[in-house]
Design a protein around this motif. Structure first.
Motif, PDB file in Angstrom:
ATOM      1  N   VAL A 169       0.292  -1.244  -0.373  1.00 12.97           N
ATOM      2  CA  VAL A 169       0.001   0.057   0.170  1.00 12.97           C
ATOM      3  C   VAL A 169       0.764   1.382   0.075  1.00 12.97           C
ATOM      4  CG1 VAL A 169      -1.821   1.331   1.284  1.00 12.97           C
ATOM      5  CG2 VAL A 169      -1.613  -1.002   0.934  1.00 12.97           C
ATOM      6  N   GLN A 170       1.882   1.155   0.960  1.00 11.39           N
ATOM      7  CA  GLN A 170       3.119   2.363   1.038  1.00 11.39           C
ATOM      8  C   GLN A 170       3.776   2.448  -0.329  1.00 11.39           C
ATOM      9  OE1 GLN A 170       4.981   0.657   3.770  1.00 11.39           O
ATOM     10  NE2 GLN A 170       3.625   1.423   5.387  1.00 11.39           N
ATOM     11  N   TRP A 173       1.277   4.274  -2.935  1.00  7.17           N
ATOM     12  CA  TRP A 173       1.100   5.783  -3.066  1.00  7.17           C
ATOM     13  C   TRP A 173       2.810   6.410  -3.635  1.00  7.17           C
ATOM     14  CZ3 TRP A 173       4.511   9.251  -0.263  1.00  7.17           C
ATOM     15  CH2 TRP A 173       3.541  10.874  -0.179  1.00  7.17           C
ATOM     16  N   SER A 205      -2.444   9.574   1.514  1.00  5.53           N
ATOM     17  CA  SER A 205      -1.851   8.508   2.583  1.00  5.53           C
ATOM     18  C   SER A 205      -2.479   8.515   3.824  1.00  5.53           C
ATOM     19  CB  SER A 205      -0.769   9.544   2.873  1.00  5.53           C
ATOM     20  OG  SER A 205       0.508   8.812   3.777  1.00  5.53           O
ATOM     21  N   PHE A 208      -4.985   5.967   3.419  1.00  2.59           N
ATOM     22  CA  PHE A 208      -4.471   4.804   3.073  1.00  2.59           C
ATOM     23  C   PHE A 208      -3.670   4.037   4.779  1.00  2.59           C
ATOM     24  CE2 PHE A 208      -3.233   5.138  -1.506  1.00  2.59           C
ATOM     25  CZ  PHE A 208      -4.200   5.430  -1.835  1.00  2.59           C
ATOM     26  N   LEU A 211      -6.257   2.490   6.609  1.00  2.00           N
ATOM     27  CA  LEU A 211      -6.952   0.763   5.799  1.00  2.00           C
ATOM     28  C   LEU A 211      -5.625  -0.283   5.875  1.00  2.00           C
ATOM     29  CD1 LEU A 211      -6.693   1.296   1.742  1.00  2.00           C
ATOM     30  CD2 LEU A 211      -8.989   0.990   3.564  1.00  2.00           C
ATOM     31  N   GLU A 212      -4.597  -0.094   6.505  1.00  2.30           N
ATOM     32  CA  GLU A 212      -3.075  -0.846   7.625  1.00  2.30           C
ATOM     33  C   GLU A 212      -3.367  -0.542   8.703  1.00  2.30           C
ATOM     34  OE1 GLU A 212       0.083  -1.463   4.438  1.00  2.30           O
ATOM     35  OE2 GLU A 212      -0.390   1.213   4.811  1.00  2.30           O
ATOM     36  N   PHE A 331      -2.364   2.252  -6.480  1.00  2.55           N
ATOM     37  CA  PHE A 331      -2.771   3.492  -6.024  1.00  2.55           C
ATOM     38  C   PHE A 331      -4.475   3.325  -6.224  1.00  2.55           C
ATOM     39  CE2 PHE A 331      -3.978   8.094  -6.394  1.00  2.55           C
ATOM     40  CZ  PHE A 331      -3.938   8.524  -4.269  1.00  2.55           C
ATOM     41  N   HIS A 334      -6.360   1.376  -4.047  1.00  3.99           N
ATOM     42  CA  HIS A 334      -6.663   0.914  -2.610  1.00  3.99           C
ATOM     43  C   HIS A 334      -7.548   2.679  -2.622  1.00  3.99           C
ATOM     44  CE1 HIS A 334      -3.480  -1.503  -1.659  1.00  3.99           C
ATOM     45  NE2 HIS A 334      -2.892  -1.248  -2.752  1.00  3.99           N
ATOM     46  N   VAL A 338     -11.425   3.147  -0.304  1.00  2.85           N
ATOM     47  CA  VAL A 338     -11.336   4.031   1.323  1.00  2.85           C
ATOM     48  C   VAL A 338     -12.842   4.013   0.794  1.00  2.85           C
ATOM     49  CG1 VAL A 338     -10.346   6.400   1.431  1.00  2.85           C
ATOM     50  CG2 VAL A 338      -8.970   5.087   0.976  1.00  2.85           C
TER      51      VAL A 338
END
Length: 344
Positions: A169-170, A173, A205, A208, A211-212, A331, A334, A338
């Protein structure tokens, strides 16, 4: 393989860095400084290679599907950092060489960090930055470990190599930021450029991170980041433009026989259609003139967008992201997560 070693003292490297940001430096001095920089950067290839092997071994223990890559910092990025950060010196720059490992999730990022730090490697941990616990104000998240080489080749003793650890995920982004930065010619990673794009990625960010189940920038705790993200996505038409950039990059990669060509990308009907015009270096003047005309058109038509890119920039993007080059689908996926999460 014969590895390159430094041909200049660290004092000479320091002077070269100072010359490269001196607006009054002569062309001759700039040329010499560029030679010094090139050699100094190339001398980092072996310690980077050594750290890469170490990182691959550690990553495989934690996530067999981890993706591990390496890169030497591009000249414009080096010079930009020297200009941007007060007191930064070329001979002390810690990320001229870097390795990155992308693993499936944050828990594996943490596990990989612990495995690396607690290993019996001879290389010395110099610095650690946890941008997951404390994200950068730009929204960047990940863990950075700076090591000093301490292997058998004494010529490279204490050379810095930066290790970046990210979740998927990071990384999605960060890749999207890189894509927009290249295509719009903004220094978004340095928090410079169009404020709407900067805020869009900052709010993305934060969402996201949710999400984590991870920390967000404390300055955004009282901000409705979802509402702001949605507003800017609509204003920038971000999802469609990111997808258009991806398609354009793939097209250029297939179309270009020369890395020096130029491509005028016209994104019409809110970027749902793409027109690509290719120019040779000899026709750059023609490309620039057409670009100016198209920019005038873009001011009057909000559904129209245009950008002129060089094939070399696309190849640089591919080199920086060999596994994900200009692919912002992760991206966007994800981002849709969201939205679905907030609407459910």
């Amino acid at each position: 393989m014969s590895w390159i070693t430094a041909e200049f003292s660290k004092k000479a490297v320091k002077r070269a860095g100072e010359c490269l940001i001196n607006e009054d430096a002569s062309d001759e001095n700039i040329s010499v400084a560029m030679d010094v920089l090139s050699n100094w950067r190339s001398a980092h290839a072996y310690p980077m290679h050594a750290i890469l092997i170490f990182l691959r071994n550690q990553s495989a223990k934690i996530d067999e599907k981890s993706i591990v890559v390496q890169r030497l910092k591009r000249t414009p990025s080096i010079v930009g950092k020297l200009k941007r950060i007060d007191g930064m010196k070329l001979h002390r720059m810690q990320d001229i060489s870097g390795c990155r490992s992308v693993v499936s999730n944050i828990s594996r990022v943490r596990a990989l960090r612990n495995s690396i730090v607690n290993s019996r490697t001879r290389h010395k941990l110099h610095r650690e930055d946890d941008y997951i616990t404390q994200p950068k104000s730009s929204g960047y998240r990940g863990v950075h470990l700076v090591y000093k080489y301490n292997g058998q080749k004494t010529a490279y003793q204490d050379y810095f190599v930066e290790i970046q650890l990210r979740s998927k995920v990071q990384h999605a982004w960060a890749t999207a930021v890189e894509v927009v930065e290249h295509f719009t010619k903004q220094a978004l990673k340095a928090s410079q450029g169009n404020q709407d794009w900067l805020n869009f990625f900052r709010y993305a960010s934060a969402e996201f991170a949710k999400l984590e189940n991870s920390a967000i920038d404390p300055e955004l705790v009282d901000t409705d980041t979802y509402a702001e993200l949605l507003r800017l996505e609509q204003k920038l038409n971000a999802k469609v433009r990111l997808n258009a950039f991806t398609v354009s990059t793939q097209f250029i990669s297939e179309r270009s026989d020369r890395k020096s060509d130029y491509f005028l990308l016209e994104l019409t009907d809110h970027a749902s259609q793409i027109q690509v015009t290719q120019f040779s270096p000899e026709n750059l003047g023609q490309a620039t003139n057409l670009y100016i005309e198209c920019e005038k058109k873009a001011k009057a038509q909000p559904e129209y967008d245009v950008v002129l890119v060089s094939a070399s920039s696309v190849h640089n993007l591919m080199a920086a992201y060999p596994n994900y080059f200009a692919d912002s689908k992760g991206f966007v996926r994800h981002l849709e997560q969201v939205i679905q999460r907030s609407e459910s």
